[in-house]
Design a protein around this motif. Structure first.
Motif, PDB file in Angstrom:
ATOM      1  N   VAL A 174      35.128 -10.793 -64.528  1.00 45.72           N
ATOM      2  CA  VAL A 174      34.025 -10.455 -65.429  1.00 45.72           C
ATOM      3  C   VAL A 174      34.491 -10.479 -66.880  1.00 45.72           C
ATOM      4  CG1 VAL A 174      32.302  -8.721 -65.971  1.00 45.72           C
ATOM      5  CG2 VAL A 174      32.938  -9.110 -63.621  1.00 45.72           C
TER       6      VAL A 174
ATOM      7  N   PHE B 232      36.900 -12.350 -68.241  1.00 43.23           N
ATOM      8  CA  PHE B 232      36.994 -13.742 -68.699  1.00 43.23           C
ATOM      9  C   PHE B 232      35.614 -14.332 -68.923  1.00 43.23           C
ATOM     10  CE2 PHE B 232      41.371 -13.846 -66.833  1.00 43.23           C
ATOM     11  CZ  PHE B 232      42.001 -14.127 -68.027  1.00 43.23           C
TER      12      PHE B 232
ATOM     13  N   MET C 275      29.050 -18.549 -67.043  1.00 45.17           N
ATOM     14  CA  MET C 275      28.650 -17.480 -66.137  1.00 45.17           C
ATOM     15  C   MET C 275      29.442 -17.524 -64.841  1.00 45.17           C
ATOM     16  SD  MET C 275      26.398 -15.536 -67.398  1.00 45.17           S
ATOM     17  CE  MET C 275      25.646 -14.818 -65.957  1.00 45.17           C
ATOM     18  N   SER C 276      30.384 -18.471 -64.721  1.00 51.96           N
ATOM     19  CA  SER C 276      31.082 -18.664 -63.452  1.00 51.96           C
ATOM     20  C   SER C 276      31.798 -17.394 -63.004  1.00 51.96           C
ATOM     21  CB  SER C 276      32.089 -19.798 -63.581  1.00 51.96           C
ATOM     22  OG  SER C 276      31.483 -20.928 -64.128  1.00 51.96           O
TER      23      SER C 276
ATOM     24  N   ASN D  93      31.006 -14.263 -63.499  1.00 54.29           N
ATOM     25  CA  ASN D  93      30.050 -13.335 -62.909  1.00 54.29           C
ATOM     26  C   ASN D  93      29.711 -13.728 -61.476  1.00 54.29           C
ATOM     27  OD1 ASN D  93      28.824 -11.073 -64.422  1.00 54.29           O
ATOM     28  ND2 ASN D  93      28.799 -12.590 -66.040  1.00 54.29           N
ATOM     29  N   ILE D  94      29.424 -15.026 -61.282  1.00 54.09           N
ATOM     30  CA  ILE D  94      29.039 -15.499 -59.938  1.00 54.09           C
ATOM     31  C   ILE D  94      30.197 -15.289 -58.971  1.00 54.09           C
ATOM     32  CG2 ILE D  94      28.294 -17.512 -58.647  1.00 54.09           C
ATOM     33  CD1 ILE D  94      26.283 -17.556 -60.576  1.00 54.09           C
TER      34      ILE D  94
ATOM     35  N   ALA E 221      32.628 -13.145 -59.170  1.00 60.40           N
ATOM     36  CA  ALA E 221      32.796 -11.718 -58.884  1.00 60.40           C
ATOM     37  C   ALA E 221      31.792 -11.262 -57.834  1.00 60.40           C
ATOM     38  CB  ALA E 221      32.637 -10.920 -60.175  1.00 60.40           C
ATOM     39  N   MET E 222      30.573 -11.825 -57.898  1.00 59.02           N
ATOM     40  CA  MET E 222      29.570 -11.446 -56.901  1.00 59.02           C
ATOM     41  C   MET E 222      29.999 -11.891 -55.513  1.00 59.02           C
ATOM     42  SD  MET E 222      25.555 -12.032 -57.225  1.00 59.02           S
ATOM     43  CE  MET E 222      25.586 -13.300 -56.014  1.00 59.02           C
TER      44      MET E 222
END
Lengths: 169, 105
Positions: free
Chosen positions: B51, B53, B61-62, B64-65, B67-68
């Motif tokens: 998150v 980075f 947004m990579s 965030n994705i 991390a999900m």
């Protein structure tokens, strides 16, 4: 020192102290409850990093899902009339060796973080809502991983049921 | 690295410390559930890095994705791991990971 910096240092201190309590406390139930504090702190760190959606996911999945499951597991593995959730600590030599190993790993990571030339923006970008962007990306660019991970969740669900079901002869 | 203002490296240092604490827990804990709790700490530290980075590299947004996906995998890992712990408890009537060494002999 701005409010952002103050919040960051305060929350980081809470996260690290509660994480230390998780690994040190002999009582597993207490460790699990300290983990709630850690997860909440990490969720606040996500908010500071303008990842609002992930902060909500963190609270719902980790605190609402995984920790409830952990508490159920502790309850089901509790022997009657015995405090089996208090396990004896390992020998002092093991503790010292493990502490040295962790400190060495941390030192190495710290050195790398300090010396690596991070190519980042000088000014942190303005925070913006991420939920819409994540939803769009999940249904376009990351559609295949999204579908694969849903199949994997189904597999984990069926696997867990198969593992703990009673044998029927 | 200066102490102020808070930047990328600060988050990375916090994540590294969290990782080391989790590593310590995985090595020293005897209760299988407690080992799983320490693994969750390690996964969380990796997530903070992703998150951070993602936040400090604008337009991407990579992180965030990813991390999900890590959170989803952690949920699957916890479900299967805890059911394995329950099976160990049914077989050995304890969940001390040091004494579950039947395959070694």
């Amino acid at each position: 020192m701005t409010a952002y910096d103050l919040t960051f240092y305060g929350v980081s201190a809470i996260v690290l102290c509660s994480a230390l309590a998780v690994v040190i406390m002999p009582n597993v139930v207490r460790a699990a409850f300290m983990l709630i504090v850690t997860f909440f702190g990490v969720a606040i760190l996500y908010v500071l990093l303008s990842a609002d959606f992930l902060a909500a996911v963190q609270v719902i999945v980790y605190i609402g899902g995984i920790l409830v499951m952990v508490l159920f597991a502790i309850m089901l593995t509790l022997r009657q009339g015995e405090k089996s959730f208090i396990t004896p600590a390992k020998s002092p030599l093991t503790l010292v060796l493990a502490g040295g190993l962790s400190l060495a790993v941390f030192g190495l990571l710290f050195k790398i973080i300090r010396t690596a030339p991070w190519k980042v923006a000088a000014q942190a970008p303005e925070p913006s809502a991420t939920t819409a962007k994540i939803g769009e990306l999940l249904l376009t660019r990351y559609l295949l991983p999204f579908e694969i991970v849903s199949v994997l969740l189904l597999m984990a669900l069926i696997g867990a049921v198969v593992l703990i079901r009673k044998e029927v002869k | 690295m200066s102490f102020l203002p808070v930047g990328l490296t600060h988050y990375l240092v916090v994540a590294a410390a969290l990782f080391s604490i989790g590593l310590f827990g995985v090595v020293t804990r005897r209760n299988a559930v407690a080992v799983l709790l320490s693994v969750e700490l390690i996964l969380n530290s990796a997530n903070i890095n992703f998150v951070a980075f993602s936040h400090f590299m604008p337009g991407s947004m990579s992180g965030n994705i990813f991390a999900m996906f890590v959170v989803i995998l952690a949920a699957a890992e916890a479900a299967v791991g805890l059911s394995i712990v329950l099976v160990i408890y049914k077989t050995f009537s304890h969940i001390n990971v040091d004494d579950v060494s039947e395959l070694r002999e």
